[in-house]
Scaffold this active site. Structure first.
Site, PDB file in Angstrom:
ATOM      1  N   HIS A  77      -6.046  -1.313  -7.679  1.00  0.00           N
ATOM      2  CA  HIS A  77      -4.591  -1.128  -7.578  1.00  0.00           C
ATOM      3  C   HIS A  77      -4.129  -0.781  -6.175  1.00  0.00           C
ATOM      4  CE1 HIS A  77      -5.067   3.130  -7.108  1.00  0.00           C
ATOM      5  NE2 HIS A  77      -3.834   3.435  -7.423  1.00  0.00           N
ATOM      6  N   GLY A  78      -5.056  -0.600  -5.243  1.00  0.00           N
ATOM      7  CA  GLY A  78      -4.622  -0.233  -3.896  1.00  0.00           C
ATOM      8  C   GLY A  78      -5.818  -0.043  -3.003  1.00  0.00           C
ATOM      9  N   ASN A  88       2.998   9.137  -2.334  1.00  0.00           N
ATOM     10  CA  ASN A  88       2.568   7.819  -1.859  1.00  0.00           C
ATOM     11  C   ASN A  88       3.501   6.692  -2.294  1.00  0.00           C
ATOM     12  OD1 ASN A  88       1.921   7.931  -4.555  1.00  0.00           O
ATOM     13  ND2 ASN A  88       0.002   6.807  -4.356  1.00  0.00           N
ATOM     14  N   HIS A  89       4.667   7.036  -2.804  1.00  0.00           N
ATOM     15  CA  HIS A  89       5.598   5.997  -3.231  1.00  0.00           C
ATOM     16  C   HIS A  89       6.456   5.528  -2.060  1.00  0.00           C
ATOM     17  CE1 HIS A  89       5.109   7.478  -7.624  1.00  0.00           C
ATOM     18  NE2 HIS A  89       4.146   6.678  -7.237  1.00  0.00           N
ATOM     19  N   PHE A  90       6.778   4.248  -2.085  1.00  0.00           N
ATOM     20  CA  PHE A  90       7.469   3.708  -0.912  1.00  0.00           C
ATOM     21  C   PHE A  90       8.160   2.399  -1.245  1.00  0.00           C
ATOM     22  CE2 PHE A  90       3.147   1.984  -0.858  1.00  0.00           C
ATOM     23  CZ  PHE A  90       3.390   0.634  -0.708  1.00  0.00           C
ATOM     24  N   GLY A  98      -6.901   3.064  -2.070  1.00  0.00           N
ATOM     25  CA  GLY A  98      -7.625   4.262  -2.514  1.00  0.00           C
ATOM     26  C   GLY A  98      -7.794   5.246  -1.370  1.00  0.00           C
TER      27      GLY A  98
END
Lengths: 136, 485
Positions: free
Chosen positions: B408-409, B207-209, B411
């Site tokens: 934080h996001g 999920n990193h971008f 989810g």
């Protein structure tokens, strides 16, 4: 021996079984590889490594953690995993080998780590089965 | 509805958006879920509530363990979980921090408008993808020896400043000015350093971008002014963590703690919660190693931002200084930090574990950079590629309600396996292109796994945060270009 990837909200789980503990541990490691790469080519050289731990669960954790470590330092995806599990005087030892597929030749997703969460290693009439959740 | 039942766990409504699992004989404190009924339905759909309840069995949990509005099942400790654990009488748990130590997000502002970028999207996404290392085995911006890694672990973004990868303003606008002073590189193993030396400045995957975004809405003009945000402006968001080095630190300390403190582990319902008692040698060593990994992650994001500045310079034929590409803020997600909080009317030092949660300190706190001290700490909430992201500020109620934390996001709501069954990467890319969002990834599977449909409604997550006063909405952004590992 066989494995299957199981659903998990955020991560990925592997369920594996085999007639022996050796086969089951190897199948979990193959499941780990499958969680990272769907199509695995035939190239790459075999390499060996070994881990030790105080009990079976810890041994599986150390084995899978080392597969991930080997991936990063060797730059290869460990596939066709073979494991030989033995009891030692004060614990357990696993001698492993894998074919290392160069990461540059594949589209692979990173599995970050093995977890203890919900980990199971059980014996039944058909052999052994294991369940492991990986952090993705 | 005053109670909510899910799989044998009953929650009682304490107030609007606050649900409590009352303390029973196994728990050291109650647990709280901060959610609307819509979000609670999703949170209750997997093992999140059980994991939250399990986390209250950690010794020294103060007040209550908390699940943020974006919470979901993780391993051991839920993602979106916060626990303030006494730093004298409690413990510290590597699993309650997570493997990706200081997985976090930073936002860089620019003086470019969306109009300036239109027509350049393809070139921008291709150039970013070519120049920002991503994926498994993709290398890093810097590939070096262990000595360099040790300097990074010790000095954090100060190292990047000395090497020409950062400017003073980058440090001033990073959480803790980009350096955890408690970092102990000697507590990080050779194996971890070996994993880290070829990944300095790399996105990784999952999920990193890296996302180029435009500001679509401004909700609090005064705060947005302080943050340098305005409507139609282009910003860049970078989401990644400490890579293999941090993963190795967590892996090894989980094992060491398990072996050294079996009596504590025997009290816990999940081995992934293995914890070191406060004051023990391992608690100190893990804390030093974790702080060092935090420094590594900050440098990781700094180098990616440095490379992004260079890409923008080539694409727009201007210096990054002319484009005013300045760091707005960098926030950590997976950490445990020694912080002083009020507990039962007394100031206590706690290990505040935030796993998939963001520090959200309000105005006036000395930990907030001086530039933002009058308005509150920036909080960056990445959403999905189809829903956009938010900038918040630490809310006035955060210290009392959440140990100074918020979500934080968005989810996740769906497993990666199900996502790949339901979505096809190329279709997702085409649909996003229809919304003028340009996505490039190492594989179609990654795009499918991160499809907008697998995430919760980020608008609802942020609305609840705002309503609770733990994170106030400042601005909303929407993707223009996105690259993934």
């Amino acid at each position: 021996m066989s494995f299957e990837l199981r659903e998990h909200t955020a991560d990925v789980a592997v369920a594996a079984d085999g007639e022996t503990l050796d086969a089951t541990f190897g199948a979990v490691a193959d499941g780990l590889a499958a969680a990272m790469c769907e199509t695995i080519p035939d190239d790459g050289d075999r390499f060996s490594f070994a881990v030790q731990a105080e009990n079976r669960e810890a041994l599986l954790y150390e084995y899978l953690a080392d597969c991930i470590y080997q991936r990063d330092v060797r730059g290869v995806l460990p596939v066709e995993n073979r494991a030989a599990v033995d009891r030692t005087g004060d614990g357990w030892r696993l001698d492993a080998s894998a074919r290392g597929v160069p990461l540059g030749t594949i589209d692979a997703r990173e599995v970050k780590a093995v977890t203890y969460s919900e980990m199971r290693i059980e014996q039944d009439s058909d052999g052994w089965n294991a369940y492991v959740v990986f952090d993705v | 509805m005053d109670t909510y039942d899910a799989d044998g766990i009953t929650l009682e409504r304490v107030e609007e958006y606050v649900w409590e699992i009352p303390q029973d004989e196994e728990m050291n404190a109650p647990a709280r879920v901060l959610a609307s009924e819509e979000l609670l339905d999703q949170i209750a759909d997997d093992k999140t509530l059980q994991q939250l309840k399990n986390s209250t069995q950690l010794p020294g949990v103060r007040k209550y363990a908390i699940c943020m509005p974006d919470g979901h099942q993780g391993y051991g400790f839920p993602v979106g979980g916060v626990a303030g654990i006494d730093a004298e009488e409690g413990c510290i748990s590597p699993g309650a921090v997570g493997f990706d130590i200081n997985c976090g997000v930073r936002m860089m502002t620019t003086n470019l408008s969306y109009e300036d970028v239109q027509g350049h999207e393809e070139e921008l996404v291709e150039s970013l993808f070519a120049n920002v290392p991503s994926g498994l085995g993709g290398g890093g911006v810097v590939e070096s020896g262990v000595e360099t890694v040790e300097e990074i672990l010790d000095r954090g973004v100060e190292w990047a400043l000395n090497e020409g990868y950062a400017v003073d303003g980058d440090l001033a606008h990073c959480e803790d000015e980009g350096r955890r002073p408690d970092a102990d590189p000697a507590a990080v193993s050779q194996k971890a350093k070996d994993r880290g030396k070829n990944q300095i400045g790399s996105l990784g995957s999952g999920n990193h971008f890296l996302e180029v975004q435009r500001v679509t809405d401004v909700f609090r003009e005064g705060v947005a002014d302080s943050y340098g945000l305005s409507a139609d402006q282009i910003v860049v968001l970078i989401h990644c963590g400490s890579r293999g080095l941090g993963h190795q630190v967590c892996t090894e300390y989980t094992r060491e703690v398990e072996q050294a403190h079996p009596e504590l582990l025997d009290q816990l319902p999940d081995k992934e919660l293995a914890a070191a008692p406060a004051g023990s040698r391992l608690a100190e060593e893990y804390y030093g190693a974790m702080c060092a990994a935090i420094n590594y992650a900050w440098v990781n994001r700094q180098l990616i931002m440095h490379r992004t500045r260079q890409v923008f310079e080539r694409v727009f034929d201007r210096s990054w200084e002319e484009m005013e590409m300045n760091l707005l803020y960098d926030v950590a997600h997976n950490i445990a930090k020694k912080e002083v909080h009020e507990v039962d009317g007394e100031e206590r030092e706690l290990y505040v574990h935030r796993k998939g949660a963001t520090r959200a300190f309000p105005a006036g706190r000395e930990e907030v950079p001086s530039a933002y001290r009058d308005v509150g700490q920036p909080v960056i909430i990445p959403g999905s590629m189809g829903a956009g992201s938010y900038v918040l500020r630490g809310g006035e109620s955060s210290m009392e309600t959440t140990f100074g934390s918020t979500a934080h996001g968005a989810g996740r709501t769906m497993s990666r396996t199900q996502a790949k069954d339901e979505f096809w990467g190329e279709d997702v890319q085409d649909e996003l292109r229809g919304q003028k969002v340009y996505v490039k990834a190492q594989s179609g599977a990654t795009v499918a796994e991160e499809a907008p449909g697998v995430y919760k409604d980020v608008d609802e997550v942020v609305r609840v945060s705002d309503e609770l006063g733990i994170g106030d909405t400042v601005a909303r952004t929407f993707p223009v270009c996105n690259i993934k590992g």
